[in-house]
Each structure stands twice: as C-alpha cells, then as structure tokens.
Design a protein around this motif. Structure first.
Motif, PDB file in Angstrom:
ATOM      1  N   ALA A   1     -27.281   6.139   4.529  1.00 31.72           N
ATOM      2  CA  ALA A   1     -27.865   4.150   4.949  1.00 31.72           C
ATOM      3  C   ALA A   1     -27.134   4.265   6.163  1.00 31.72           C
ATOM      4  O   ALA A   1     -26.596   4.495   6.791  1.00 31.72           O
ATOM      5  N   VAL A   2     -28.214   3.722   6.522  1.00 31.49           N
ATOM      6  CA  VAL A   2     -28.497   3.302   8.079  1.00 31.49           C
ATOM      7  C   VAL A   2     -28.418   2.338   8.635  1.00 31.49           C
ATOM      8  O   VAL A   2     -29.022   1.496   7.890  1.00 31.49           O
TER       9      VAL A   2
ATOM     10  N   MET B   1     -34.519   9.746   1.827  1.00 32.64           N
ATOM     11  CA  MET B   1     -34.251   8.348   1.915  1.00 32.64           C
ATOM     12  C   MET B   1     -33.227   7.747   3.375  1.00 32.64           C
ATOM     13  O   MET B   1     -32.343   8.026   2.661  1.00 32.64           O
ATOM     14  N   ALA B   2     -33.590   7.319   3.511  1.00 34.04           N
ATOM     15  CA  ALA B   2     -32.747   6.292   4.985  1.00 34.04           C
ATOM     16  C   ALA B   2     -33.089   4.721   4.406  1.00 34.04           C
ATOM     17  O   ALA B   2     -34.240   4.455   4.316  1.00 34.04           O
ATOM     18  N   MET B   3     -32.213   4.112   3.801  1.00 37.44           N
ATOM     19  CA  MET B   3     -31.791   3.092   3.577  1.00 37.44           C
ATOM     20  C   MET B   3     -30.994   2.149   4.650  1.00 37.44           C
ATOM     21  O   MET B   3     -30.026   3.084   5.458  1.00 37.44           O
ATOM     22  N   HIS B   4     -31.494   1.187   4.761  1.00 42.89           N
ATOM     23  CA  HIS B   4     -30.577   0.078   6.115  1.00 42.89           C
ATOM     24  C   HIS B   4     -31.153  -1.386   5.466  1.00 42.89           C
ATOM     25  O   HIS B   4     -31.883  -1.731   4.914  1.00 42.89           O
ATOM     26  N   VAL B   5     -30.273  -2.169   5.506  1.00 34.98           N
ATOM     27  CA  VAL B   5     -29.795  -3.745   5.084  1.00 34.98           C
ATOM     28  C   VAL B   5     -30.627  -4.756   6.466  1.00 34.98           C
ATOM     29  O   VAL B   5     -30.237  -4.216   7.375  1.00 34.98           O
ATOM     30  N   CYS B   6     -30.833  -5.179   5.827  1.00 33.49           N
ATOM     31  CA  CYS B   6     -32.070  -6.582   7.485  1.00 33.49           C
ATOM     32  C   CYS B   6     -31.835  -7.692   6.244  1.00 33.49           C
ATOM     33  O   CYS B   6     -31.829  -8.318   5.248  1.00 33.49           O
ATOM     34  N   GLU B   7     -30.752  -7.693   7.089  1.00 35.30           N
ATOM     35  CA  GLU B   7     -30.438  -9.431   6.667  1.00 35.30           C
ATOM     36  C   GLU B   7     -30.820 -10.552   7.708  1.00 35.30           C
ATOM     37  O   GLU B   7     -30.063 -10.764   8.906  1.00 35.30           O
ATOM     38  N   PRO B   8     -32.283 -11.214   7.644  1.00 41.42           N
ATOM     39  CA  PRO B   8     -32.324 -12.052   8.688  1.00 41.42           C
ATOM     40  C   PRO B   8     -31.982 -13.006   9.160  1.00 41.42           C
ATOM     41  O   PRO B   8     -31.420 -14.273   7.989  1.00 41.42           O
ATOM     42  N   PRO B   9     -31.387 -13.356  10.201  1.00 34.01           N
ATOM     43  CA  PRO B   9     -30.336 -14.282  10.273  1.00 34.01           C
ATOM     44  C   PRO B   9     -30.326 -15.833  10.316  1.00 34.01           C
ATOM     45  O   PRO B   9     -29.482 -16.446   9.280  1.00 34.01           O
ATOM     46  N   TYR B  10     -31.873 -16.266  10.520  1.00 32.08           N
ATOM     47  CA  TYR B  10     -32.302 -17.596  10.062  1.00 32.08           C
ATOM     48  C   TYR B  10     -32.812 -18.314   8.825  1.00 32.08           C
ATOM     49  O   TYR B  10     -33.468 -18.922   8.970  1.00 32.08           O
ATOM     50  N   GLN B  11     -33.025 -17.076   7.403  1.00 31.38           N
ATOM     51  CA  GLN B  11     -33.501 -17.610   6.654  1.00 31.38           C
ATOM     52  C   GLN B  11     -32.826 -18.222   5.593  1.00 31.38           C
ATOM     53  O   GLN B  11     -33.532 -19.589   5.641  1.00 31.38           O
TER      54      GLN B  11
ATOM     55  N   MET C   1     -23.256   8.610   4.600  1.00 37.83           N
ATOM     56  CA  MET C   1     -23.065   6.940   5.784  1.00 37.83           C
ATOM     57  C   MET C   1     -22.464   7.952   6.991  1.00 37.83           C
ATOM     58  O   MET C   1     -21.341   8.387   6.342  1.00 37.83           O
ATOM     59  N   GLY C   2     -22.225   6.292   8.089  1.00 36.87           N
ATOM     60  CA  GLY C   2     -20.687   6.588   9.006  1.00 36.87           C
ATOM     61  C   GLY C   2     -19.979   5.300   8.425  1.00 36.87           C
ATOM     62  O   GLY C   2     -20.591   4.601   7.553  1.00 36.87           O
ATOM     63  N   THR C   3     -18.671   5.539   9.895  1.00 31.68           N
ATOM     64  CA  THR C   3     -18.084   4.499   9.227  1.00 31.68           C
ATOM     65  C   THR C   3     -17.155   4.227  10.369  1.00 31.68           C
ATOM     66  O   THR C   3     -17.444   5.372  11.603  1.00 31.68           O
ATOM     67  N   ASN C   4     -16.467   3.195  10.931  1.00 27.91           N
ATOM     68  CA  ASN C   4     -15.724   2.629  12.375  1.00 27.91           C
ATOM     69  C   ASN C   4     -14.743   3.651  12.222  1.00 27.91           C
ATOM     70  O   ASN C   4     -13.835   3.348  12.803  1.00 27.91           O
ATOM     71  N   GLY C   5     -14.069   3.420  11.226  1.00 30.31           N
ATOM     72  CA  GLY C   5     -13.011   4.452  10.685  1.00 30.31           C
ATOM     73  C   GLY C   5     -10.456   2.953  11.088  1.00 30.31           C
ATOM     74  O   GLY C   5     -10.698   3.647  12.034  1.00 30.31           O
ATOM     75  N   ILE C   6     -11.696   2.154  10.515  1.00 31.34           N
ATOM     76  CA  ILE C   6     -10.868   1.002  10.424  1.00 31.34           C
ATOM     77  C   ILE C   6      -9.216   1.137   9.970  1.00 31.34           C
ATOM     78  O   ILE C   6      -9.277   2.010  10.190  1.00 31.34           O
ATOM     79  N   GLY C   7      -8.912   0.788  10.603  1.00 29.68           N
ATOM     80  CA  GLY C   7      -7.261   0.861   9.788  1.00 29.68           C
ATOM     81  C   GLY C   7      -7.098   0.541   8.058  1.00 29.68           C
ATOM     82  O   GLY C   7      -7.324   0.108   7.935  1.00 29.68           O
ATOM     83  N   ARG C   8      -6.082   1.461   8.149  1.00 30.83           N
ATOM     84  CA  ARG C   8      -5.759   1.609   6.485  1.00 30.83           C
ATOM     85  C   ARG C   8      -5.620  -0.088   6.010  1.00 30.83           C
ATOM     86  O   ARG C   8      -5.922  -0.400   5.411  1.00 30.83           O
TER      87      ARG C   8
END
Length: 293
Positions: free
Chosen positions: A145-146, A171-181, A250-257
């Motif tokens: 998940a990239v 398989m590299a998957m990416h979520v694309c949410e067009p901003p103005y749709q 997948m990566g993560t930002n490691g935000i607080g619990r």
C-alpha cells in the motif's frame, strides 16, 4: 549483517512468527535473537519458577529438532513490562526488524494502554513484521500500500532488503481521490467530463507510483500497479480480498496512541482486519544502521 529480533509469548499463536524469523535469518544470513518476557503480574513466589520454565521452553524451541532453520538463535528471557523490554532489546541488538505473532485482543485495555505493537511502532525504532500465516516458504505474493512520498520509498526498500525474496511478485496499490470530483458534479459538469477527469487523475497517479518504484526499488519490474478510489483502509481491505497476498507492506506515521484510539489510523484498522502477514515500516525507522537504509 542484518539483525532480527523475534519476541514470543511461547503460545501456539506465535509459533509461526518464530518459524518466519528463522526462515528470514537463514535467507538473509542474519543474526537472530529470540526474546520472551515473563509478566511481572505473576505471584512473586512463582516468578522464579515461571522464569525457569520459560528458559527451558525457549531453549528447547531454539534447538533441533524443533529448530529447523540453520544456526541456532540467541535466546533471552526477561521479566517486566513486555513493551519496555522489547524496546530495550531492539536498542541492545540494534535490530533491523522485529517479528511478532498476532495480538491477543483485550478491547478495553487495548484502548486505554495501547497494544504492544502500537507502543513499538510509536518509537519508530525499526520495522515490525506481524506473522499470522504458516511460515513454510518465502513470501511469493506481496501487496504494497503506497503513497507518493519518501517515507513510502523507505518502506519499499525495507521490504526488499528484509522480507522479499528475489522471486517474489508484488502489487503496488495507491489510493487516488481526485480533489475536484465532487465539486465538478455539484457544479453540473457533464458526466463524461467528470469521468475523463477521474481517468486522467488515475493515469497520472499510476505514472507517479511507477516513477517512485523506479527510483527506490532494486527490481521495479516485479511490481504491478493498481489505482483505487475509495478510502485507504477500505481499499486495502478490498485489495487483500481480491489478491489474497501472503504479505501486506505499508508505512505509518507512528502517531500517538490517544489519537489512534479516538479516530483510528489506517494501519490500525488494517491490523484489526488483515488475514495475512503485515510488515509495517514506521516513518523514520529505516536509518543508516539499517540494511534497508
């Protein structure tokens, strides 16, 4: 030489994690340490007995005939806080990868205190591999998940250096949410134009993913690319169902619990739902002393 740490509670659910650690150590020619932590809530007069039993069980597990993966690993048994002692062991061994089994769910306590995996990920010390499936072969079907970021590039490098075999397909998957749709539809733009805009956005996103893989991967040709347009957690769950990977990266930002407890991160939602093994690479965890760096 890579250094791997496998933390085990010596219950059946973590047997696969020990086997996976052995397989990875053998393929990478890596140093491997096995760690078991005896909970301090054990009555004081039974702690010594529990320690001796754990030492005997872990020593037996790390020797033939139970051990089948090359040189025997180092073993250590400690008593105290599991999360704290695992963090200390990561620092002591300068571990490049922590390997654990699936979490035993305790809903109320998990919300208040956080799981061990969350506590480890929040320190951003090293990537974390959570093993659920049988460990009888290398990973061969991998889903990444990239997004388009340097952190994602670090996750790809870590996966290739630590867990992906040369023959693994991914398989590299990416979520694309067009901003103005949504705005276009509200403004009455013709459906054909909206569809064309969305398709163009998806093609651009796919090109960006491929360019990222060319920059960071040692073998970018092994990756297929799929673009999704739903919420990231939902898209990842659907992709797991569709592609049936044996590993999700997948990566993560490691935000607080506390923030994760209140709103939930994508990584947490996936950890709760994933049926495959999961490699999580926290932001900043791949450093100069890491083979993936």
């Amino acid at each position: 030489m890579p250094k791997l740490l496998c933390a085990t509670d010596l219950l059946p659910k973590t047997e696969a994690a020990i086997d996976r650690a052995g397989l990875l150590a053998q393929r990478l020619d890596a140093q491997l340490a096995l760690l078991h932590v005896v909970s301090p809530v054990t009555p004081e007069h039974n702690i010594e007995q529990a320690l001796q039993l754990a030492i005997a069980n872990l020593d037996s597990r790390a020797r033939p005939p139970q051990w089948r993966h090359g040189p025997a690993p180092q073993v250590a048994v400690r008593t105290g806080s599991p999360a704290r002692l695992i963090r200390e062991a990561i620092d002591e061994h300068r571990s490049d990868l922590l390997i654990v089994g699936p979490h035993r769910k305790r809903p109320v306590r998990d919300v208040l205190e956080g799981t061990i995996a969350e506590k480890i990920l929040s320190t951003r010390q090293c990537p974390l591999l959570i093993v659920r499936g049988k460990a009888d072969a290398d990973y061969c079907n991998v889903l990444l998940a990239v997004d388009i970021s340097e952190e994602c590039g670090a996750a790809v490098r870590a996966a290739e250096a630590l867990v992906l075999s040369p023959s693994a397909q991914a398989m590299a998957m990416h979520v694309c949410e067009p901003p103005y749709q949504g705005m276009m539809r509200s403004a009455g733009v013709a459906s054909e134009e909206v569809v064309s805009y969305v398709e163009h956005s998806r093609r651009e996103a796919a090109d960006e993913v491929r360019n990222l893989l060319r920059r960071v991967s040692g073998n970018h040709a092994r990756y297929g690319v799929v673009i999704c347009d739903h919420h990231p957690a939902m898209s990842i769950r659907r992709a797991i169902e569709m592609y049936q990977p044996d590993l999700l990266v997948m990566g993560t930002n490691g935000i607080g619990r506390m923030r994760r407890a209140l709103i939930g991160s994508v990584a947490n939602q996936i950890l709760d739902a994933a049926t495959c093994d999961v490699l999580i690479v926290p932001r900043g965890s791949v450093s100069a002393n890491n083979p993936a760096g």
